[in-house]
Design a protein around this motif. Structure first.
Motif, short mmCIF file in Angstrom:
data_model
loop_
_atom_site.label_atom_id
_atom_site.label_comp_id
_atom_site.label_asym_id
_atom_site.label_seq_id
_atom_site.Cartn_x
_atom_site.Cartn_y
_atom_site.Cartn_z
N GLN A 6 10.55 6.40 -1.51
CA GLN A 6 11.28 5.64 -0.49
C GLN A 6 10.62 5.87 0.88
N GLY A 7 10.31 4.77 1.55
CA GLY A 7 9.67 4.86 2.86
C GLY A 7 8.18 5.10 2.81
N GLN A 8 7.62 5.18 1.59
CA GLN A 8 6.19 5.48 1.45
C GLN A 8 5.38 4.27 0.98
N ILE A 9 5.99 3.09 1.00
CA ILE A 9 5.29 1.88 0.57
C ILE A 9 5.27 0.88 1.72
N GLY A 10 4.08 0.50 2.13
CA GLY A 10 3.93 -0.47 3.20
C GLY A 10 3.83 -1.88 2.65
N VAL A 11 4.27 -2.83 3.44
CA VAL A 11 4.22 -4.25 3.05
C VAL A 11 3.71 -5.05 4.24
N SER A 12 2.72 -5.90 3.99
CA SER A 12 2.23 -6.78 5.05
C SER A 12 1.86 -8.13 4.47
N GLY A 13 1.65 -9.08 5.37
CA GLY A 13 1.26 -10.41 4.95
C GLY A 13 -0.19 -10.45 4.53
N PRO A 14 -0.68 -11.63 4.15
CA PRO A 14 -2.05 -11.75 3.64
C PRO A 14 -3.11 -11.45 4.68
N ILE A 15 -4.22 -10.87 4.21
CA ILE A 15 -5.38 -10.65 5.08
C ILE A 15 -5.96 -12.00 5.49
N PRO B 241 -1.51 5.82 7.67
CA PRO B 241 -0.56 5.24 6.72
C PRO B 241 0.18 4.02 7.25
N GLU B 242 0.14 3.81 8.55
CA GLU B 242 0.82 2.65 9.14
C GLU B 242 -0.13 1.49 9.40
N LYS B 243 -1.38 1.64 8.99
CA LYS B 243 -2.38 0.60 9.28
C LYS B 243 -3.02 0.10 7.98
N PRO B 244 -2.56 -1.04 7.48
CA PRO B 244 -3.17 -1.60 6.27
C PRO B 244 -4.53 -2.19 6.60
N PRO B 245 -5.38 -2.44 5.61
CA PRO B 245 -6.66 -3.08 5.89
C PRO B 245 -6.44 -4.47 6.48
N GLY B 246 -7.22 -4.77 7.51
CA GLY B 246 -7.06 -6.05 8.20
C GLY B 246 -8.17 -7.03 7.96
N SER B 247 -9.15 -6.65 7.13
CA SER B 247 -10.28 -7.53 6.83
C SER B 247 -10.80 -7.19 5.45
N TRP B 248 -11.63 -8.06 4.90
CA TRP B 248 -12.25 -7.78 3.61
C TRP B 248 -13.08 -6.49 3.69
N GLU B 249 -13.76 -6.31 4.80
CA GLU B 249 -14.61 -5.14 4.95
C GLU B 249 -13.78 -3.86 4.95
N TRP C 36 0.83 -1.20 0.00
CA TRP C 36 0.00 0.00 0.00
C TRP C 36 0.87 1.25 0.00
N ARG C 37 0.29 2.32 -0.55
CA ARG C 37 0.96 3.61 -0.65
C ARG C 37 0.63 4.46 0.56
N LYS C 38 1.62 4.66 1.42
CA LYS C 38 1.39 5.43 2.63
C LYS C 38 1.05 6.89 2.32
N ALA D 167 -12.43 -3.14 1.36
CA ALA D 167 -13.44 -2.54 0.49
C ALA D 167 -13.64 -1.06 0.83
N ASP D 168 -13.67 -0.76 2.12
CA ASP D 168 -13.85 0.62 2.58
C ASP D 168 -12.66 1.49 2.16
N TYR D 169 -11.45 1.01 2.41
CA TYR D 169 -10.25 1.76 2.05
C TYR D 169 -10.18 1.95 0.54
N ALA D 170 -10.49 0.90 -0.21
CA ALA D 170 -10.38 0.96 -1.67
C ALA D 170 -11.25 2.07 -2.24
N GLN D 171 -12.48 2.19 -1.73
CA GLN D 171 -13.37 3.23 -2.24
C GLN D 171 -12.89 4.63 -1.84
#
Length: 434
Positions: A297-306, A175-183, A163-165, A186-190
C-alpha cells in the motif's frame, strides 16, 4: 464498392441448426407472458460477455432499477465468457433470428458485426439524447464504423504506467519520478532488473513476449506511427515509426529486462504477480497487486502514458450494441441511455472501479482518487484500442507472431515487420471483398 467481411458462412449455417438451449432467451420479445396487472409483459434480452460475480451483481441492480422505472418490462440477462463461447453463442443466435436486444461486447466486434448488418445504427435513436454530447470524444469514436454510430463505449480498459516505488528505492532511483522518455525507461529497466545468472528473476520492465501486440501498439503510437490505414486496408506496421518501436522493445528483450510471458494469462502477467518493477498495465493490475500484497500500500506509482512524439497508450473498450434483430429497439435505446446516464456512470465507477466516460464527471473522478485517477482519465483520453477492421483478429495474430520472431532474434525487427505486412497482404483477398 463497399468492402465486406467474408464470414465462415458454412459454420454459421451449421450453428443455426443447433438448439439454443445455452443461449439465454429464445427471442427478443415474449408475447405470452403477462404483467401482474394482466397486460402483456415485454421482455428485453440483454447479453454480456463476462461471467464474474461482481459485475453480475452490478447488472442485477441496473436491471432491477430499469424494470422498476418501466412497468410491464422484464429484462433477461444472459452471460457467456469472452472469446469463443460468446462468439459461438452470437453466431448461432443471429443465424436463427434470436439475437439479444442489447449486447455488452468488445471494440474488436464493431467492424465485423456492423458490416454483417447485425448491429443496428444508433444515430436515429440517440438524435435527441443530451448525453451523447457528454461522452468523451475518444470514447464516442470507438462506436463509429463507416460514418455511423453502432456502439456506446461505457467500460474503458486503459493501460497506465505502473511502477514499484520500493524497488525504485532499492535501485537508487527517485521513487516519485517515473521514466519520462523512452531513453529513461530503458535506463531504469536495466537498473531495476534482477538476475540469477542469465535468468531474469525480476523484470525491470514487463514486455509481453507472447501475444504482445497491445504494448507494442502503444509504442508505435507514441512514436507517431499507425498500425493500419483502416479505410484503405493498408497495413502500416513496416513504417519507420513502427520499425523503430519494434527495435526498441526487441533490444530490451535481448538485454533480459523482462521475463518471457503472455500477459493475457493471469498467472503469467508479471506486474500484478509481483515480478516486474515497471509495466504498462490496467488499473485492475494496480488494485490486484495491492489486494494480494497489503504491504505494498502506497508503494505503487501510477502515471499516464510516456510522450515521445505524442501521448498514446492502448485502451480497450466495452460497448453497448443494439441488435438489428431487436423487436424492441426504442426500449433497447432507453436501456442503453440509462446505463450511460451520469448517475449510472458514477455508480459503475464506485461499484466496479470502471473509469468514467463522461466529461461532466472528470473533476469528481479525479478528485476522488487524485493519486491514480488523473492518470487513468488521461489514458482513456489518449488511448486507442483494437483496429476497427473486420479482420482485427488476424491482424493482431500476425503482429504478435512476428514480434516473437524479433524478440527471440530469429529475424531483425525490421524484417519481422516487413514479413508481417507481407503475410497480411497475402491474407487480405480472403478477408475482404470489393
Amino acid at each position: 464498392m463497399k468492402k465486406k467481411w467474408l464470414v465462415a458462412a458454412v459454420g454459421v449455417t451449421l450453428l443455426a441448426t443447433t438448439a439454443l438451449s445455452g443461449c439465454g432467451s429464445g427471442g427478443t420479445e415474449k408475447l405470452n407472458e403477462k404483467a401482474s396487472d394482466g397486460s402483456k409483459e415485454t421482455t428485453l434480452t440483454f447479453w454480456r460477455a463476462g461471467t464474474d460475480a461482481q459485475e453480475n451483481a452490478y447488472w442485477s441492480r441496473v436491471i432491477s432499477e430499469f424494470e422498476a422505472s418501466h412497468p410491464g418490462v422484464k429484462v433477461e440477462l444472459s452471460e457467456a465468457p469472452f472469446g469463443n463461447d460468446m462468439e459461438t453463442k452470437l453466431n448461432a443466435a443471429y443465424a436463427s433470428g434470436t439475437a439479444p436486444d442489447v449486447l455488452s461486447y468488445t471494440l474488436a466486434s464493431v467492424a465485423q458485426r456492423a458490416s454483417l448488418g447485425q448491429y443496428e445504427p444508433l444515430d436515429a435513436y440517440l438524435a435527441d439524447w443530451d448525453g451523447k454530447s457528454d461522452l468523451m470524444e475518444s470514447v464516442a469514436q470507438t462506436g463509429y464504423y463507416n460514418g455511423k454510430l453502432y456502439g456506446l463505449g461505457f467500460i474503458p480498459d486503459p493501460r497506465v504506467l505502473l511502477w514499484r516505488k520500493d524497488l525504485f528505492k532499492e535501485a537508487g532511483l527517485d521513487p516519485e519520478k517515473p521514466p519520462g522518455s523512452w531513453e529513461e525507461l530503458a535506463d531504469y529497466a536495466q537498473k531495476l532488473t534482477k538476475k540469477d545468472g542469465n535468468t531474469t528473476t525480476l523484470a525491470g520492465f514487463a514486455i509481453p513476449t507472447s501475444v504482445g501486440w497491445t504494448l507494442w501498439q502503444s509504442f508505435v503510437l507514441q512514436n507517431g506511427g499507425l498500425i493500419i490505414d483502416e479505410e484503405n486496408n493498408k497495413p502500416l506496421f513496416d513504417s519507420p515509426e513502427a520499425i523503430e518501436a519494434t527495435e526498441y522493445l526487441a533490444d530490451l528483450v535481448a538485454k533480459g529486462v523482462t521475463i518471457p510471458n503472455d500477459s493475457t494469462k493471469s498467472n503469467e502477467n508479471l506486474f500484478p504477480n509481483g515480478k516486474a518493477a515497471i509495466a504498462y498495465d490496467s488499473p485492475t493490475a494496480y488494485a490486484n497487486l495491492q489486494k494480494d500484497h497489503p504491504e505494498l500500500q502506497g508503494q505503487i506509482g501510477v502515471s499516464g502514458p510516456i510522450e515521445r512524439k505524442q501521448k498514446a497508450t492502448f485502451s480497450g473498450m466495452r460497448l453497448l450494441f443494439m441488435s438489428s434483430q431487436s423487436k424492441n429497439k426504442e426500449l433497447a435505446a432507453e436501456f442503453m441511455k440509462q446505463v450511460l446516464s451520469k448517475e449510472e456512470t458514477w455508480k459503475r465507477y464506485t461499484e466496479l472501479g470502471a473509469p468514467v466516460v463522461l466529461n461532466s464527471l472528470k473533476e469528481d473522478y479525479i478528485n476522488d482518487k487524485p493519486e491514480i485517477n488523473q492518470a487513468i482519465f488521461d489514458a482513456v483520453m489518449y488511448g486507442k484500442g483494437a483496429a476497427k477492421v473486420t479482420y482485427a483478429g488476424k491482424l493482431t495474430e500476425i503482429i504478435s507472431q512476428n514480434l516473437e520472431s524479433a524478440y527471440y532474434g530469429k529475424v531483425s525487427a525490421e524484417q519481422a515487420m516487413k514479413d508481417g505486412v507481407e503475410q497480411l497482404n497475402k491474407e487480405l483477398p480472403n478477408l475482404i471483398v470489393k
